[in-house]
Design a protein around this motif. Sequence first.
Motif, PDB file in Angstrom:
ATOM      1  N   SER A 199       0.821  -1.210   0.000  1.00 14.32           N
ATOM      2  CA  SER A 199       0.000   0.000   0.000  1.00 14.32           C
ATOM      3  C   SER A 199       0.857   1.263   0.000  1.00 14.32           C
ATOM      4  N   LEU A 200       1.959   1.243   0.720  1.00 16.01           N
ATOM      5  CA  LEU A 200       2.849   2.415   0.734  1.00 16.01           C
ATOM      6  C   LEU A 200       3.521   2.588  -0.628  1.00 16.01           C
ATOM      7  N   LEU A 201       3.950   1.495  -1.235  1.00 18.50           N
ATOM      8  CA  LEU A 201       4.580   1.574  -2.557  1.00 18.50           C
ATOM      9  C   LEU A 201       3.604   2.141  -3.588  1.00 18.50           C
ATOM     10  N   LEU A 202       2.370   1.671  -3.577  1.00 20.35           N
ATOM     11  CA  LEU A 202       1.373   2.190  -4.511  1.00 20.35           C
ATOM     12  C   LEU A 202       1.113   3.673  -4.271  1.00 20.35           C
ATOM     13  N   GLY A 203       0.937   4.057  -3.024  1.00 13.93           N
ATOM     14  CA  GLY A 203       0.693   5.461  -2.713  1.00 13.93           C
ATOM     15  C   GLY A 203       1.846   6.353  -3.121  1.00 13.93           C
ATOM     16  N   MET A 204       3.077   5.912  -2.831  1.00  9.15           N
ATOM     17  CA  MET A 204       4.250   6.713  -3.208  1.00  9.15           C
ATOM     18  C   MET A 204       4.351   6.831  -4.730  1.00  9.15           C
ATOM     19  N   ASN A 205       4.057   5.744  -5.452  1.00  8.41           N
ATOM     20  CA  ASN A 205       4.142   5.786  -6.911  1.00  8.41           C
ATOM     21  C   ASN A 205       3.085   6.695  -7.512  1.00  8.41           C
ATOM     22  N   VAL A 206       1.848   6.581  -7.063  1.00  5.61           N
ATOM     23  CA  VAL A 206       0.775   7.402  -7.637  1.00  5.61           C
ATOM     24  C   VAL A 206       1.003   8.880  -7.317  1.00  5.61           C
ATOM     25  N   ILE A 207       1.265   9.189  -6.067  1.00  9.34           N
ATOM     26  CA  ILE A 207       1.470  10.593  -5.689  1.00  9.34           C
ATOM     27  C   ILE A 207       2.766  11.129  -6.290  1.00  9.34           C
ATOM     28  N   GLY A 208       3.798  10.296  -6.339  1.00 13.91           N
ATOM     29  CA  GLY A 208       5.062  10.713  -6.956  1.00 13.91           C
ATOM     30  C   GLY A 208       4.916  10.994  -8.440  1.00 13.91           C
ATOM     31  N   HIS A 209       4.196  10.126  -9.149  1.00 15.96           N
ATOM     32  CA  HIS A 209       3.989  10.355 -10.578  1.00 15.96           C
ATOM     33  C   HIS A 209       3.164  11.616 -10.822  1.00 15.96           C
ATOM     34  N   CYS A 210       2.141  11.832 -10.025  1.00 19.16           N
ATOM     35  CA  CYS A 210       1.338  13.060 -10.165  1.00 19.16           C
ATOM     36  C   CYS A 210       2.178  14.299  -9.890  1.00 19.16           C
ATOM     37  N   THR A 211       3.029  14.225  -8.885  1.00 18.81           N
ATOM     38  CA  THR A 211       3.895  15.349  -8.565  1.00 18.81           C
ATOM     39  C   THR A 211       4.878  15.614  -9.699  1.00 18.81           C
ATOM     40  N   CYS A 212       5.475  14.555 -10.247  1.00 19.18           N
ATOM     41  CA  CYS A 212       6.418  14.719 -11.355  1.00 19.18           C
ATOM     42  C   CYS A 212       5.721  15.265 -12.603  1.00 19.18           C
ATOM     43  N   PHE A 213       4.520  14.777 -12.879  1.00 14.95           N
ATOM     44  CA  PHE A 213       3.761  15.293 -14.021  1.00 14.95           C
ATOM     45  C   PHE A 213       3.443  16.774 -13.814  1.00 14.95           C
ATOM     46  N   GLY A 214       3.010  17.135 -12.623  1.00 18.49           N
ATOM     47  CA  GLY A 214       2.723  18.539 -12.327  1.00 18.49           C
ATOM     48  C   GLY A 214       3.967  19.408 -12.453  1.00 18.49           C
ATOM     49  N   GLY A 215       5.100  18.905 -11.970  1.00 19.86           N
ATOM     50  CA  GLY A 215       6.353  19.657 -12.099  1.00 19.86           C
ATOM     51  C   GLY A 215       6.745  19.858 -13.545  1.00 19.86           C
ATOM     52  N   CYS A 216       6.551  18.826 -14.367  1.00 20.75           N
ATOM     53  CA  CYS A 216       6.849  18.938 -15.792  1.00 20.75           C
ATOM     54  C   CYS A 216       5.925  19.976 -16.447  1.00 20.75           C
ATOM     55  N   ALA A 217       4.651  19.960 -16.108  1.00 21.73           N
ATOM     56  CA  ALA A 217       3.698  20.928 -16.662  1.00 21.73           C
ATOM     57  C   ALA A 217       4.064  22.355 -16.253  1.00 21.73           C
ATOM     58  N   VAL A 218       4.471  22.528 -15.003  1.00 21.57           N
ATOM     59  CA  VAL A 218       4.894  23.861 -14.546  1.00 21.57           C
ATOM     60  C   VAL A 218       6.130  24.312 -15.307  1.00 21.57           C
ATOM     61  N   GLY A 219       7.077  23.398 -15.499  1.00 26.11           N
ATOM     62  CA  GLY A 219       8.283  23.740 -16.257  1.00 26.11           C
ATOM     63  C   GLY A 219       7.968  24.146 -17.686  1.00 26.11           C
ATOM     64  N   PHE A 220       7.070  23.393 -18.348  1.00 27.74           N
ATOM     65  CA  PHE A 220       6.671  23.761 -19.704  1.00 27.74           C
ATOM     66  C   PHE A 220       5.964  25.114 -19.706  1.00 27.74           C
ATOM     67  N   ALA A 221       5.115  25.360 -18.718  1.00 24.47           N
ATOM     68  CA  ALA A 221       4.399  26.637 -18.654  1.00 24.47           C
ATOM     69  C   ALA A 221       5.359  27.803 -18.462  1.00 24.47           C
ATOM     70  N   VAL A 222       6.362  27.612 -17.634  1.00 25.85           N
ATOM     71  CA  VAL A 222       7.353  28.677 -17.430  1.00 25.85           C
ATOM     72  C   VAL A 222       8.061  28.987 -18.742  1.00 25.85           C
ATOM     73  N   HIS A 223       8.463  27.948 -19.468  1.00 25.77           N
ATOM     74  CA  HIS A 223       9.141  28.171 -20.745  1.00 25.77           C
ATOM     75  C   HIS A 223       8.227  28.819 -21.772  1.00 25.77           C
ATOM     76  N   ALA A 224       6.965  28.443 -21.777  1.00 20.97           N
ATOM     77  CA  ALA A 224       6.050  28.951 -22.787  1.00 20.97           C
ATOM     78  C   ALA A 224       5.516  30.345 -22.465  1.00 20.97           C
ATOM     79  N   LEU A 225       5.305  30.644 -21.186  1.00 25.84           N
ATOM     80  CA  LEU A 225       4.617  31.889 -20.829  1.00 25.84           C
ATOM     81  C   LEU A 225       5.502  32.937 -20.168  1.00 25.84           C
ATOM     82  N   VAL A 226       6.461  32.516 -19.383  1.00 25.81           N
ATOM     83  CA  VAL A 226       7.230  33.470 -18.589  1.00 25.81           C
ATOM     84  C   VAL A 226       8.593  33.748 -19.200  1.00 25.81           C
ATOM     85  N   TRP A 227       9.323  32.701 -19.504  1.00 25.64           N
ATOM     86  CA  TRP A 227      10.707  32.830 -19.934  1.00 25.64           C
ATOM     87  C   TRP A 227      10.787  32.625 -21.432  1.00 25.64           C
ATOM     88  N   LYS A 228      10.326  33.612 -22.189  1.00 27.14           N
ATOM     89  CA  LYS A 228      10.273  33.480 -23.632  1.00 27.14           C
ATOM     90  C   LYS A 228      11.632  33.832 -24.231  1.00 27.14           C
TER      91      LYS A 228
END
Length: 128
Positions: A58-87
Amino acid sequence: LAFLFSFVPGIVFGVLYSVATAKRYFTDEDGAAASEYRYEALRESLIDRLAMGTGPYSLLLGMNVIGHCTCFGGCAVGFAVHALVWKLPRTVGEPTVEDPKTGERRPRPGHKQGGDAEEAEPAQSVGL
């Protein structure tokens, strides 16, 4: 930034899980092999906060799901910074291209020397 914002949280989640599930092996009073978690308080804290479901994984599943969501969110934020802020300024391609048959350099269709990429004429398709 997209790579960095997704890579660093992934490393943090991985190290946190590895530390929380590290075991110490020893021999008990009867001479039998035994083990216990080195950081039981950390493991219990993570199980209380992140475990999904019941059972030994149960801990492995929770860490994987929350970790993947966090990594996906971080990637989306990074893309947004490149596209909108740091042109970054648009690049202008080379004025010439290599002919695939002869190897000679020829002018790139639609490229203006020293011009802006937005002002350039659309490239014409070149048959080979």
